[in-house]
Design an enzyme around this catalytic site. Structure first.
Site, short mmCIF file in Angstrom:
data_model
loop_
_atom_site.label_atom_id
_atom_site.label_comp_id
_atom_site.label_asym_id
_atom_site.label_seq_id
_atom_site.Cartn_x
_atom_site.Cartn_y
_atom_site.Cartn_z
N ASP A 6 5.91 73.67 36.23
CA ASP A 6 5.19 72.76 35.34
C ASP A 6 5.68 73.31 33.99
OD1 ASP A 6 3.81 70.77 34.10
OD2 ASP A 6 1.87 71.31 34.95
C1 NOJ Z 1 2.27 69.41 31.80
C2 NOJ Z 1 1.48 68.84 33.02
O1 NOJ Z 1 0.50 69.62 33.69
C3 NOJ Z 1 2.34 68.00 33.82
O2 NOJ Z 1 1.60 67.13 34.73
C4 NOJ Z 1 3.37 67.14 33.43
O3 NOJ Z 1 3.96 66.29 34.33
C5 NOJ Z 1 4.32 67.95 32.55
N1 NOJ Z 1 3.42 68.57 31.45
C6 NOJ Z 1 5.27 67.19 31.78
O4 NOJ Z 1 4.79 66.58 30.75
#
Ligand code: NOJ
Length: 750
Positions: free
Chosen positions: A283
């Site tokens: 993530d």
């Molecule tokens: C953080 C989020 O937790 C995730 O779900 C998301 O896809 C990414 N950022 C990218 O924006």
């Protein structure tokens, strides 16, 4: 000594590599694997590490172009300009040494331009087909701007509405998250990934993220292995089986181990048990966040731990690109680990057809088409949950001449889109106020007095105008709820009541004595017991998206009939959380009358007799159970019959029953099948959802319905951590929600 000539040694080498490729990939696509190996063999270590780097599009085109030329970017995030996408592809294909295309990615969560209801609302439809169609539309629109990878579906089931990201989930149930997740994956990825309108899906966040302590985003979880396997893994396993192209790890640490560094989930489970051959991404900066967790001392160690645990690509923080070369030199990361990661990335790019043609045709007129808007409206209609309808106040009758439209959500085009919509545009949103005027304005008079400007507004200065409007009307429709920013990532809440002075507004409107219809638009279940009591009818919409307005207008006037059901339990008060239907059986389940706090006599003596597990101030149950939702019509269940009373573990049980529409409207009932396993080697849930169907019936019509339940679907991870069906007694229910239904018993024998 036997000497191998060059070709033979190369063959053996390829054979050895072939042996490392997961079984699923081998069976899937030999030609792709050959291409992956051929390309990998040409790559320098730096080029391999470059593929493992995902960068956020900074706006600095020159810098990005330079890095692409040098082979230092595997994927770019958040670029939505098709002309620029094509320009960067051209640089990759013409100016980089190995001509490896860049994968363009974006969070396309519940629509790209045409915004569908938030995933929690999509779950309320209990309709995987419409979820699949919505994801297909999102893919068509997003790919027209060059996006070929989305970070959805989120299949983190959540039993905690304080958690802001419950909006983005399919609710509390493992089966629901599995079925809806698969549907979204099918929709995004289409028939084959190489179709230019297909976008790679991403099952996220692996794993347990929805169980964050106290519902605070990013927080720790403590989920033991059996609960992981019985409840949190199944939606991800279903995603892996549905060939979801990618997985994203979660931010949380579970029992002290951050997912980004957890080889048990990323290797033992995902690769070894599920034979997954897709690509795993961190993530956003979750690798380097392991330093803040106190799990790694610095960026270099974070990179080593993440890659060695089984992560393939790093989202944005840059620790891989800066340290992996040194880590390989120092033998802290093996070249085999790097090669495996790069294989997964290249395989995806080949499957997406990017090497053949990464370019996007421009311009494409595929956004906000009539078909897309109509499907978004239909989804919003199906997502509507009728929680109360006293005296059949809904649908509004022909006699209604004047309605007062009140409340901060009646005309809130940005907020009805919900969380996670980077690309939806509020000027395309059709609000309830617009729709009521446009679709019904020739027959009825609409008086609009919002009373409050936005959901957190505490200023009651305009209440008198809203009350005056109510007094002139035959019916008051109050639109309350949450602004979109009150749910979603990092937007957790400890208080789930209506914000600002909304609750007082409802009370003031109810006191006018006019029939009050409350429409809630929110990102989560709210604790609205008082407002439900004060309203004649309550229609609950999880943020419904672009076409929420026309959907609501048609629902209010009966052109559409509500059919949605709660995909998550609604608590009466926050202190009940976590409250979910499939809880384990305690030794002291509540029975008989609730004795609530006000009924306890003064100076009552303590006793341990008759004590059960409940809250003295909230009672036994939730405000609304899982699977709950009314219709304008009525349904009757009867004649439940099982194909057998005794079955063995290889059998399939056929469950037959009759459903009749006994009301006045054509309507859809979502029939639900639940099962209880009476005795297990570990305690079992009171009941578990095993199936559901949407059934449309005309007034007076009845149908015989069938559920087929393979007995193997009753398997669970038992005391010995084995997935088995334990023979014994079971009860099943078919019914309209998780608390009501016809029941029958059966026995499973060895
Ligand atoms: C953080 C989020 O937790 C995730 O779900 C998301 O896809 C990414 N950022 C990218 O924006």
């Amino acid at each position: 000594m036997i000497k191998f000539g060059k070709p033979l040694s190369m063959c053996l080498c390829l054979l050895a590599v072939w042996a490392c490729v997961p079984k699923a990939a081998k069976e899937g696509d030999k030609e792709t694997e050959n291409r992956v190996e051929a390309l990998l063999a040409k790559m320098t270590l730096q080029e391999k590490i470059g593929q493992m780097n995902q960068m956020n599009y900074s706006g600095n085109v020159e810098e990005i172009a330079g890095l692409i030329k040098e082979g230092k970017i595997g994927s770019l995030l958040n670029l939505t300009d098709p002309e620029l996408v094509n320009k960067l592809h051209e640089i990759a294909l013409k100016e980089s040494r190995l001509k490896i295309p860049v994968l363009i990615s974006r969070d396309v969560i519940h629509g790209y331009k045409t915004i569908f209801p938030i995933p929690l609302g999509q779950a309320a439809t209990f309709n995987p087909e419409i979820v699949e169609q919505g994801a297909r539309i999102a893919a068509v629109e997003a790919s027209s701007d060059g996006i070929r990878w989305t970070f959805a579906p989120m299949v983190d089931l959540s039993r905690d509405p304080r958690w802001g990201r419950i909006a983005e989930s399919f609710g509390e149930d493992p089966l629901m998250n599995a079925v809806m997740g698969e549907a979204m994956i099918r929709g995004f990825q289409g028939e084959k990934l190489s179709d230019p309108s297909a976008i790679a899906a991403c099952a996220k966040h692996f794993v347990g993220y929805g169980a964050a302590e106290a519902g605070k985003d990013y927080n720790s979880t403590f989920i033991p292995e059996r609960l992981l396997r019985n409840v949190y893994f199944p939606p991800f396993e279903a995603a892996a089986k549905a060939k979801c192209a990618t997985f994203m790890v979660s931010f949380n640490d579970n029992d002290g181990v951050p997912s980004t560094g957890n080889s048990f989930i990323l290797k033992d489970i995902l690769r070894d048990e599920w034979k997954y051959d897709g690509m795993v991404v961190t993530d956003w900066a979750s690798a380097t966040e392991m330093i803040a967790h106190g799990f790694c001392k610095d960026r270099k160690q974070a990179a080593a731990i993440a890659v060695n645990a089984g992560v393939n690509m790093e989202m944005v923080s840059g620790a891989f690109i800066e340290s992996l070369e040194a880590l390989v030199d120092e033998k802290k990361v093996s070249i085999t680990t790097i090669d495996d990661a790069v294989r997964n990335i290249l395989r995806l790019k080949f499957r997406l057809g990017l090497f053949e043609n990464p370019y996007v045709a421009t311009p494409q007129a595929v956004k906000y088409t009539e078909v897309h808007l109509e499907k978004a409206k239909e989804t919003a209609e199906q997502s509507a949950i009728l929680l109360k309808n006293a005296d059949n106040v809904l649908p509004l009758s022909e006699k209604v001449r004047t309605i007062a439209v009140v409340g901060p959500m009646a005309d809130a085009p940005h907020d009805q889109l919900g969380t996670w919509c980077f690309d939806g545009e509020k000027n395309q949103t059709q609000t309830p106020l617009n729709a009521l005027r446009k679709l019904y304005g020739d027959k009825i008079r609409v008086i609009y007095e919002p009373g409050l400007m936005y959901s957190r507004d505490n200023n009651k200065a305009a209440f008198h105008k809203a009350i005056a409007a109510a007094r002139q009307a035959d019916v008051v429709v109050a639109f309350v709820g949450e602004e979109s920013i009150l749910s979603g990532e990092a937007h957790s809440l400890a208080d789930l009541s209506l914000r600002g002075a909304q609750s007082d507004l409802i009370t003031a409107l109810a006191q006018t004595g006019k029939p009050l219809v409350t429409v809630v638009m929110a990102g989560r279940p709210l604790t609205i017991g008082k407002e439900v009591d004060e309203s004649a009818a309550v229609l609950y919409m999880f943020h419904p998206g672009t076409m929420g307005g026309p959907a609501i207008a048609d629902l209010l006037f009966g052109k559409a009939v509500p059919s949605g059901k709660t995909p998550v339990t609604f608590p009466k008060m926050v202190g009940q959380v976590p409250v979910y239907y499939a809880h384990n059986r305690t030794g002291r389940a509540p029975t008989g009358e609730e004795t609530l706090i006000d009924n306890i006599p003064l100076e009552a003596g303590q006793t341990s007799l008759g004590c059960t597990s409940f809250h003295m101030d909230a009672g036994f149950g939730p405000l609304f159970p899982f699977g709950y939702g009314l219709s304008y019509t009525a349904f009757a269940y009867s004649n439940l019959k099982l194909s057998a009373a005794k079955l063995n573990t290889r059998d399939t049980l056929t469950v037959r029953f009759e459903l009749a529409n006994t009301g006045k409207y054509t309507g859809v009932e979502i029939v639900q099948l639940y099962v209880r396993d009476h005795v297990g080697s570990v305690t079992r849930p009171v009941k578990e959802l095993k199936g559901f169907q949407r059934v449309s019936l005309e007034p007076g019509e009845h149908k015989t319905l069938i559920f087929t339940l393979p007995i193997e679907n009753l398997a669970f991870w038992n005391r010995d951590m084995k997935k088995v069906v334990e023979p014994g007694d079971f009860t099943l229910w078919v019914g309209t929600n998780s608390e009501e239904g016809l029941s029958a018993d059966f026995e499973v024998i060895e």
